[in-house]
Motif scaffolding. Sequence first.
Motif, PDB file in Angstrom:
ATOM      1  N   ARG A 142       0.847  -1.190   0.000  1.00  0.00           N
ATOM      2  CA  ARG A 142       0.000   0.000   0.000  1.00  0.00           C
ATOM      3  C   ARG A 142       0.881   1.238   0.000  1.00  0.00           C
ATOM      4  N   LEU A 143       0.492   2.207  -0.794  1.00  0.00           N
ATOM      5  CA  LEU A 143       1.181   3.482  -0.836  1.00  0.00           C
ATOM      6  C   LEU A 143       0.287   4.587  -0.310  1.00  0.00           C
ATOM      7  N   LEU A 144       0.869   5.484   0.462  1.00  0.00           N
ATOM      8  CA  LEU A 144       0.275   6.775   0.767  1.00  0.00           C
ATOM      9  C   LEU A 144       1.161   7.812   0.099  1.00  0.00           C
ATOM     10  N   VAL A 145       0.582   8.610  -0.776  1.00  0.00           N
ATOM     11  CA  VAL A 145       1.330   9.542  -1.594  1.00  0.00           C
ATOM     12  C   VAL A 145       0.848  10.960  -1.300  1.00  0.00           C
ATOM     13  N   ARG A 146       1.783  11.840  -0.912  1.00  0.00           N
ATOM     14  CA  ARG A 146       1.417  13.217  -0.563  1.00  0.00           C
ATOM     15  C   ARG A 146       1.476  14.102  -1.803  1.00  0.00           C
ATOM     16  N   ARG A 147       0.289  14.462  -2.298  1.00  0.00           N
ATOM     17  CA  ARG A 147       0.188  15.327  -3.468  1.00  0.00           C
ATOM     18  C   ARG A 147      -0.248  16.734  -3.052  1.00  0.00           C
ATOM     19  N   GLU A 148      -0.316  17.637  -4.010  1.00  0.00           N
ATOM     20  CA  GLU A 148      -0.682  19.016  -3.702  1.00  0.00           C
ATOM     21  C   GLU A 148      -2.033  19.103  -3.002  1.00  0.00           C
ATOM     22  N   GLY A 149      -2.969  18.277  -3.420  1.00  0.00           N
ATOM     23  CA  GLY A 149      -4.317  18.310  -2.848  1.00  0.00           C
ATOM     24  C   GLY A 149      -4.497  17.465  -1.610  1.00  0.00           C
ATOM     25  N   GLY A 150      -3.449  16.808  -1.157  1.00  0.00           N
ATOM     26  CA  GLY A 150      -3.542  15.944   0.025  1.00  0.00           C
ATOM     27  C   GLY A 150      -3.013  14.553  -0.265  1.00  0.00           C
ATOM     28  N   TRP A 151      -3.279  13.642   0.647  1.00  0.00           N
ATOM     29  CA  TRP A 151      -2.787  12.268   0.520  1.00  0.00           C
ATOM     30  C   TRP A 151      -3.682  11.438  -0.393  1.00  0.00           C
ATOM     31  N   ALA A 152      -3.077  10.561  -1.172  1.00  0.00           N
ATOM     32  CA  ALA A 152      -3.796   9.571  -1.979  1.00  0.00           C
ATOM     33  C   ALA A 152      -3.366   8.184  -1.524  1.00  0.00           C
ATOM     34  N   ALA A 153      -4.320   7.247  -1.471  1.00  0.00           N
ATOM     35  CA  ALA A 153      -4.051   5.881  -1.033  1.00  0.00           C
ATOM     36  C   ALA A 153      -4.200   4.928  -2.215  1.00  0.00           C
ATOM     37  N   GLY A 171      -9.963  -3.622  -4.540  1.00  0.00           N
ATOM     38  CA  GLY A 171      -9.564  -4.549  -3.493  1.00  0.00           C
ATOM     39  C   GLY A 171      -9.461  -5.967  -4.023  1.00  0.00           C
ATOM     40  N   ALA A 172      -9.235  -6.897  -3.138  1.00  0.00           N
ATOM     41  CA  ALA A 172      -9.103  -8.300  -3.528  1.00  0.00           C
ATOM     42  C   ALA A 172      -9.313  -9.185  -2.311  1.00  0.00           C
ATOM     43  N   SER A 173      -9.747 -10.417  -2.558  1.00  0.00           N
ATOM     44  CA  SER A 173      -9.926 -11.424  -1.505  1.00  0.00           C
ATOM     45  C   SER A 173      -9.001 -12.592  -1.816  1.00  0.00           C
ATOM     46  N   LEU A 174      -8.074 -12.881  -0.915  1.00  0.00           N
ATOM     47  CA  LEU A 174      -7.069 -13.900  -1.156  1.00  0.00           C
ATOM     48  C   LEU A 174      -7.211 -15.015  -0.127  1.00  0.00           C
ATOM     49  N   PRO A 175      -7.604 -16.226  -0.545  1.00  0.00           N
ATOM     50  CA  PRO A 175      -7.726 -17.342   0.403  1.00  0.00           C
ATOM     51  C   PRO A 175      -6.355 -17.845   0.841  1.00  0.00           C
ATOM     52  N   LEU A 176      -6.153 -17.918   2.144  1.00  0.00           N
ATOM     53  CA  LEU A 176      -4.886 -18.371   2.704  1.00  0.00           C
ATOM     54  C   LEU A 176      -5.149 -19.333   3.852  1.00  0.00           C
ATOM     55  N   GLN A 177      -4.118 -20.042   4.242  1.00  0.00           N
ATOM     56  CA  GLN A 177      -4.188 -20.894   5.435  1.00  0.00           C
ATOM     57  C   GLN A 177      -3.056 -20.497   6.362  1.00  0.00           C
ATOM     58  N   LEU A 178      -3.411 -20.122   7.583  1.00  0.00           N
ATOM     59  CA  LEU A 178      -2.420 -19.734   8.581  1.00  0.00           C
ATOM     60  C   LEU A 178      -2.003 -20.964   9.367  1.00  0.00           C
ATOM     61  N   VAL A 179      -0.715 -21.298   9.279  1.00  0.00           N
ATOM     62  CA  VAL A 179      -0.195 -22.504   9.920  1.00  0.00           C
ATOM     63  C   VAL A 179       0.548 -22.110  11.189  1.00  0.00           C
ATOM     64  N   ALA A 180       0.129 -22.680  12.316  1.00  0.00           N
ATOM     65  CA  ALA A 180       0.774 -22.409  13.601  1.00  0.00           C
ATOM     66  C   ALA A 180       2.030 -23.254  13.756  1.00  0.00           C
ATOM     67  N   PRO A 193      -7.894  -3.971   0.883  1.00  0.00           N
ATOM     68  CA  PRO A 193      -8.970  -2.976   0.896  1.00  0.00           C
ATOM     69  C   PRO A 193      -9.141  -2.286  -0.451  1.00  0.00           C
ATOM     70  N   ASP A 194     -10.378  -1.866  -0.724  1.00  0.00           N
ATOM     71  CA  ASP A 194     -10.594  -1.037  -1.906  1.00  0.00           C
ATOM     72  C   ASP A 194     -10.241   0.405  -1.551  1.00  0.00           C
ATOM     73  N   GLN A 195     -10.314   1.293  -2.530  1.00  0.00           N
ATOM     74  CA  GLN A 195      -9.864   2.668  -2.305  1.00  0.00           C
ATOM     75  C   GLN A 195     -10.713   3.385  -1.261  1.00  0.00           C
ATOM     76  N   ASN A 196     -12.006   3.104  -1.218  1.00  0.00           N
ATOM     77  CA  ASN A 196     -12.872   3.742  -0.227  1.00  0.00           C
ATOM     78  C   ASN A 196     -12.520   3.266   1.183  1.00  0.00           C
ATOM     79  N   GLN A 197     -12.205   1.982   1.320  1.00  0.00           N
ATOM     80  CA  GLN A 197     -11.834   1.460   2.635  1.00  0.00           C
ATOM     81  C   GLN A 197     -10.498   2.038   3.101  1.00  0.00           C
ATOM     82  N   CYS A 198      -9.552   2.189   2.183  1.00  0.00           N
ATOM     83  CA  CYS A 198      -8.274   2.826   2.539  1.00  0.00           C
ATOM     84  C   CYS A 198      -8.530   4.233   3.061  1.00  0.00           C
TER      85      CYS A 198
END
Length: 380
Positions: A142-153, A171-180, A193-198
């Motif tokens: 994820r990038l946060l970029v500081r432009r003249e009008g403010g931050w863009a995500a 955004g995207a949904s990625l199926p994973l398995q967390l192994v302990a 996250p999509d842009q609105n969620q960011c």
Amino acid sequence: MALLVVALLFVALLGACARSPAPVRFHADGSPRTLAEWGVLQSDGTRLRLAGGVLPYDLNTPLFSDYAHKLRTVWMPAGTAAQYRADDSFAFPVGTIISKTFYYPRAGGAAAANAVLKADATPDERIGDGLDLTRVRMIETRLLVRREGGWAALAYVWNDAQTEAVLSRAGASLPLQLVAQDGGGTDFTYQVPDQNQCAGCHASNNTTRAIAPIGAKARHLHRDYAYANGSAPQLQRWQQVGYLTGAPAAAATPRNADWRDGARASLDARARAYLDINCGHCHNARGPADTSGLLLDSSVVSTRQLGICKPPVAAGQGTGDHTFDIVPGQPAQSILVYRMRSLDPGAMMPELGRDLIHEEGVALVSEWIGAQNGRCDSET
């Protein structure tokens, strides 16, 4: 013979130029399709390298994101610097690029192809200030970029070969398995996250709705970092490379606790640091959750605002039929713990950024509540 030597030198020079890292490229507008177009991070599928002038950093206590590890970096144009602020995010100059790469250690062995390891970060993940991609699976940057009008995500999702990351506006949904460590696996879906969620998470001021960094505050950054050339205080390094001005002496700089460091920090300090980074960007006096009356950022001293014996503003499934946000000595009767343990979209907190329960975080907050004394009126 002389011509042959000249030719060989020319080829060698061309090869050296080809291997030189491309400079960072700030885009004043638009949404480049690939992460490589920014030049901040470079991957050949084996190593992830940082471009010149890109500085890695970390937080005392990080936001929980389904046990993902994170490589954070900052870059600013030559001759510019962030202005120190004691409590808020630093005032970054136009052209700043902040990156956060989410990744997991590879599970290895006979684990499924989508398996990732639940483990603390270790030095062998690193190559210099970058990453050893043979040991980790990158998910997104994820990038946060500081432009003249403010931050863009902007969010970029890495391909399977880990050679390229592509912009994902929706955004995207990625199926994973967390192994302990014991070999047990838990299936989950990692949500990019999509842009609105960011924008929703980073708009910590409910009036202006302006996007701002969450972790780039003095209290989160005031710590040492293990750079490739040795460990050093982060804020001191920022000043040395010209990325920060106006910072006070270390003794006058606020510092949040490391939530895991029970040897050097009190239970109260660790729990407050955890709630600050995970909840405080919404639950603060100016944030999106300001109407809840529950304020969890580090500046709050009122026990009522912290939720102790405070009834919820609105009843509903988010309460779990409990009466108070925090019941001293009774974590199981506290709405705060109920919501941290919930995976119900209508009750879970934080609302975004997780598909799993942070068991260790719940245990810390439960211990903190369990250590509190007192009794709430009408307590049942």
